[in-house]
Design a protein around this motif. Structure first.
Motif: not given
Length: 211
Positions: A1-17
């Motif tokens: 199973v492979f799914m792409k193009d999702s994102y997570f923003t770290d609330p500690r510093d605002g960095e988005t991955y």
């Protein structure tokens, strides 16, 4: 199973991955770059100072490529560096990833597990140096994991040059030794081992969680 193009923003510093689902796990598709105790910028000073909990003797901005390559972390601080809701991957997480990309395991010396073709499936398309002595396949980054050759660090300096190597931590460790995943520019395979990988090393982190 492979799914792409999702994102997570770290609330500690605002960095988005960018994140990607591969097999039964959701992974960061970028290296962690949270600035905290035990983190080491690639172009920084002597890493052992961080092990003692002292202030790193360098400017975090000394490495202009942190956004792309992330930071390196010492193992004793690695789990604390991971954002809430995620975890530092254990050996089974890594095995699940390698199995999901279709890699077969071969056992080697010192308990090393070599996953045939896994590096080729997980490396970024670019940045990896070619080695005329060890010709390897060109990664298509088919699973969108995008493992850049970020380099790594040992006790007295940088042992893995950018363009040639990357190392990712596992959460499994004891007696000053911890497991890591090794990807190299001259190798199509990924290796999970702890040989010559003590707590003085600083490696990259890929965060993971169950689906």
């Amino acid at each position: 199973v492979f799914m792409k193009d999702s994102y997570f923003t770290d609330p500690r510093d605002g960095e988005t991955y960018r994140t990607v689902k591969i097999g039964n796990r959701i992974w960061f598709a970028e290296n962690l770059r949270h600035k905290c105790e035990g983190a080491q910028a690639y172009a920084g000073g002597m890493g052992y100072l961080c092990l003692n909990g002292e202030t790193p003797p360098y400017d975090w901005n000394c490495d202009p490529n942190v956004k792309k390559y992330g930071l390196c972390y010492y193992w004793k601080f690695a789990e604390a560096a991971v954002p809430k809701g995620w975890r530092l991957p254990n050996n089974d997480d890594w095995r699940d990833l390698f199995n999901a990309v279709g890699a077969k395991c071969e056992m080697g010396e010192h308990g090393a597990e070599t996953y045939l073709g896994a590096a080729l499936a997980l490396k970024s398309k670019d940045d990896w140096e070619e080695d005329e002595l060890f010709p390897v396949g060109k990664s298509a980054d088919a699973f969108n994991f995008t493992a850049y050759p970020a380099g790594c660090m040992e006790e007295f300096g940088f042992c893995g040059a950018r363009g040639r190597h990357t190392r990712f931590w596992s959460s499994v460790g004891q007696n000053k030794w911890a497991y890591r995943v090794r990807l190299d520019n001259f190798y199509d395979d990924a290796v999970l081992d702890r040989f010559w990988n003590d707590f003085s090393c600083a490696n990259s982190i890929r965060c993971v969680k169950d689906c």
